[in-house]
Design a protein around this motif. Sequence first.
Motif, PDB file in Angstrom:
ATOM      1  N   ASP A   2       0.825  -1.202   0.000  1.00  0.00           N
ATOM      2  CA  ASP A   2       0.000   0.000   0.000  1.00  0.00           C
ATOM      3  C   ASP A   2       0.861   1.255   0.000  1.00  0.00           C
ATOM      4  O   ASP A   2       0.552   2.245  -0.655  1.00  0.00           O
ATOM      5  CB  ASP A   2      -0.923   0.010   1.230  1.00  0.00           C
ATOM      6  CG  ASP A   2      -2.093  -0.941   1.030  1.00  0.00           C
ATOM      7  OD1 ASP A   2      -2.210  -1.472  -0.090  1.00  0.00           O
ATOM      8  OD2 ASP A   2      -2.868  -1.157   1.984  1.00  0.00           O
ATOM      9  N   ALA A   3       1.960   1.177   0.765  1.00  0.00           N
ATOM     10  CA  ALA A   3       2.829   2.346   0.859  1.00  0.00           C
ATOM     11  C   ALA A   3       3.513   2.622  -0.482  1.00  0.00           C
ATOM     12  O   ALA A   3       3.634   3.771  -0.890  1.00  0.00           O
ATOM     13  CB  ALA A   3       3.866   2.152   1.957  1.00  0.00           C
ATOM     14  N   VAL A   4       3.930   1.535  -1.180  1.00  0.00           N
ATOM     15  CA  VAL A   4       4.543   1.733  -2.500  1.00  0.00           C
ATOM     16  C   VAL A   4       3.543   2.420  -3.421  1.00  0.00           C
ATOM     17  O   VAL A   4       3.851   3.429  -4.064  1.00  0.00           O
ATOM     18  CB  VAL A   4       4.988   0.387  -3.123  1.00  0.00           C
ATOM     19  CG1 VAL A   4       5.487   0.604  -4.540  1.00  0.00           C
ATOM     20  CG2 VAL A   4       6.075  -0.261  -2.292  1.00  0.00           C
ATOM     21  N   ASP A   5       2.327   1.885  -3.459  1.00  0.00           N
ATOM     22  CA  ASP A   5       1.303   2.484  -4.311  1.00  0.00           C
ATOM     23  C   ASP A   5       1.116   3.952  -3.969  1.00  0.00           C
ATOM     24  O   ASP A   5       0.970   4.803  -4.839  1.00  0.00           O
ATOM     25  CB  ASP A   5      -0.043   1.760  -4.110  1.00  0.00           C
ATOM     26  CG  ASP A   5      -0.001   0.352  -4.699  1.00  0.00           C
ATOM     27  OD1 ASP A   5       1.046   0.003  -5.259  1.00  0.00           O
ATOM     28  OD2 ASP A   5      -1.003  -0.376  -4.576  1.00  0.00           O
ATOM     29  N   ARG A   6       1.133   4.216  -2.693  1.00  0.00           N
ATOM     30  CA  ARG A   6       0.883   5.573  -2.267  1.00  0.00           C
ATOM     31  C   ARG A   6       2.027   6.504  -2.641  1.00  0.00           C
ATOM     32  O   ARG A   6       1.815   7.619  -3.107  1.00  0.00           O
ATOM     33  CB  ARG A   6       0.687   5.585  -0.754  1.00  0.00           C
ATOM     34  CG  ARG A   6       0.242   6.923  -0.297  1.00  0.00           C
ATOM     35  CD  ARG A   6       0.110   6.995   1.186  1.00  0.00           C
ATOM     36  NE  ARG A   6      -0.027   8.402   1.492  1.00  0.00           N
ATOM     37  CZ  ARG A   6      -0.837   8.879   2.393  1.00  0.00           C
ATOM     38  NH1 ARG A   6      -1.564   8.072   3.097  1.00  0.00           N
ATOM     39  NH2 ARG A   6      -0.908  10.165   2.591  1.00  0.00           N
ATOM     40  N   VAL A   7       3.252   6.010  -2.445  1.00  0.00           N
ATOM     41  CA  VAL A   7       4.400   6.851  -2.779  1.00  0.00           C
ATOM     42  C   VAL A   7       4.448   7.099  -4.285  1.00  0.00           C
ATOM     43  O   VAL A   7       4.738   8.203  -4.737  1.00  0.00           O
ATOM     44  CB  VAL A   7       5.705   6.183  -2.292  1.00  0.00           C
ATOM     45  CG1 VAL A   7       6.922   6.902  -2.851  1.00  0.00           C
ATOM     46  CG2 VAL A   7       5.757   6.175  -0.774  1.00  0.00           C
ATOM     47  N   VAL A   8       4.108   6.073  -5.073  1.00  0.00           N
ATOM     48  CA  VAL A   8       4.212   6.230  -6.522  1.00  0.00           C
ATOM     49  C   VAL A   8       3.041   7.023  -7.091  1.00  0.00           C
ATOM     50  O   VAL A   8       3.220   7.937  -7.890  1.00  0.00           O
ATOM     51  CB  VAL A   8       4.295   4.848  -7.215  1.00  0.00           C
ATOM     52  CG1 VAL A   8       4.263   5.008  -8.715  1.00  0.00           C
ATOM     53  CG2 VAL A   8       5.549   4.133  -6.785  1.00  0.00           C
ATOM     54  N   ALA A   9       1.828   6.669  -6.682  1.00  0.00           N
ATOM     55  CA  ALA A   9       0.663   7.203  -7.388  1.00  0.00           C
ATOM     56  C   ALA A   9      -0.185   8.164  -6.566  1.00  0.00           C
ATOM     57  O   ALA A   9      -1.135   8.730  -7.081  1.00  0.00           O
ATOM     58  CB  ALA A   9      -0.195   6.053  -7.887  1.00  0.00           C
TER      59      ALA A   9
END
Length: 628
Positions: free
Chosen positions: A408-415
């Motif tokens: 979730d954090a990756v998604d959040r940081v990227v998008a």
Amino acid sequence: MKLSWKILLLWTIPALVIGFFLWQGAFSPAAGDLGRNTASTRMTYGRFLEYLDAGRVTSVDLYDGGQTAIVEATDSELDNRIQRLRVDLPMNSPELITKLRKADISFDTHPARKDGAIWGLLGNLIFPILLIAGLFFLFRRSSNIGGGPGQAMNFGKSRARFQMEAKTGIVFDDVAGIEEAKEELQEVVTFLKQPERFTAVGARIPKGVLLVGPPGTGKTLLAKAIAGEAGVPFFSISGSEFVEMFVGVGASRVRDLFKKAKENAPCLIFIDEIDAVGRQRGAGIGGGNDEREQTLNQLLTEMDGFEGNTGIIIIAATNRPDVLDSALLRPGRFDRQVIVDAPDLKGRIGILEVHARNKKLAPEISIETIARRTPGFTGADLANLLNEAAILTARRRKEAITMLEINDAVDRVVAGMEGTPLVDSKSKRLIAYHEIGHAIVGTVLKDHDPVQKVTLIPRGQAQGLTWFTPNEEQGLITRSQLKARITGALGGRAAEEEIFGHSEVTTGAGGDLQQVTGMARQMVTRFGMSDLGPLSLESQEGEVFLGAGLTSRAEYSEKVAARIDEQVRQIVEHCHSDARQIMRDNRVVIDRLVDLLIEKETIDGEEFRQIVAEYTTVPDKEQYVPVL
Ligand code: ADP
Ligand code: MG
Ligand code: ZN
């Protein structure tokens, strides 16, 4: 310092004057001992003598060295009641004493109470003393660290913090994933500590080291680690601190900094974000910035002004080496450039391990898996990622960070932030087709990065998203990979067209088209991948740096420009028709996937591939790395 002493004196004089008046006040009789004797009624000296002669005086107390007396006298008119009266005596009246003795009147002298006076004196001097001490402290402080905040007389002083034992608290172990840069800087420390080793064989020790790299890759961090480990004085200043609003100040800061550095050699000077001062002179619309140029000139002069072996090494950091003045980069100044780039897989693992030290990770978490999911992430991104995951974990009231939070954090940081899912509607259907369009192209084309997941949960600006797993650290991209990417990016619009018809297409593809055009244009103008042949027609497209960039744009004739446009159009049209063909060929599975996506909101890559494989052949993509 000379200046501040003058100011100090200037302040001392009024302080002493004030102090003196207060001190005077302390010794006026009213404030002395008499005040405590309640003899408010006054009597004249003549009257006192009369009383004395009449034998009405019973006792006399002399105060203030015989200047005042409190007299006790009987009052015949009032039943011989005893009165206390105050008398001001003339100076030097020894005959009075004789007279008193003759009349056998009890008398006593009271000296002014010395201890009280001293306390009074101190009490009254406290204010001026504090004032002077305060001023003194202020000046001392400002001369020590070189200019406290906003002191009028210290504008020119550099703000570099002088750190004998730099207390940054950061050590080389805190920096990971940029090993080459680290080694290079460690060598710099050796230069300072054992210069003989190098000078013995005739080597000139470099004066300057320039750390170059994108933001967040750890340049400042590396400099801080050096400060912590070098064991020599370390001056740090940021480029923007040099340039201030006041004319001439930047230049004098530079002078001051180097003066101090020479006094403390061997030492290190760190100039962060040097592009703030070091920009190409004469650039920029409407001429250069005089102040900045003077600062830069001073810096150049200072760097020439000391010999290579004086034991001063300057480390500077920038993410815009392209805008730096070429004079700054010539040998003898910043003659070493250390590239600090975004970390590779191994580097990311290292950085994640550093930042995972103080976090509670669930045992099943594999740092390597996270690193594989995050190509292109810088050190700062990775630090931020783990922090976001930790925040999510706390919000979900979990004991330790699990892979769910990481993803979730990756998604959040990227998008960007997750939005609320759309309710089922026509536009949700359209978005679903659009995303499946991207994903299906990505799946059936051999040269496209594999789909990681498709989702209809909005994030940031996007209503839906298709994630691809980029292939790991492959610096070179082939022509067919580029074309596959263009086709994939057009997949969304192609699906809209095939399913909803020409007039129903939406603005949702705007971002995709921008990407498509950019990629196609670069194929033609930079990579020589068109009929125009292997020509580099445009330099790297970046922000046009005002001034410097304006002239270097057109490196070709009008005729060539028209051909470029035509080639770009050809590539895009070709890919577009490919994408539409893929939609027509896979219509059945697309419809099924859309229904599934609307129902589930998210389909992961593996499931997606399995469903597609039921209808058509899915090429094997060996570099695919499963994400938990
Ligand atoms: P910049 O290159 O822009 O100066 P910084 O050094 O300020 O980047 O990095 C910002 C933060 O990112 C650091 O404080 C650190 O937490 C993290 N970081 C960046 N690079 C690394 C790295 N190589 N190793 C560990 N942490 C890093
Ligand atoms: Mg920095
Ligand atoms: Zn799209």
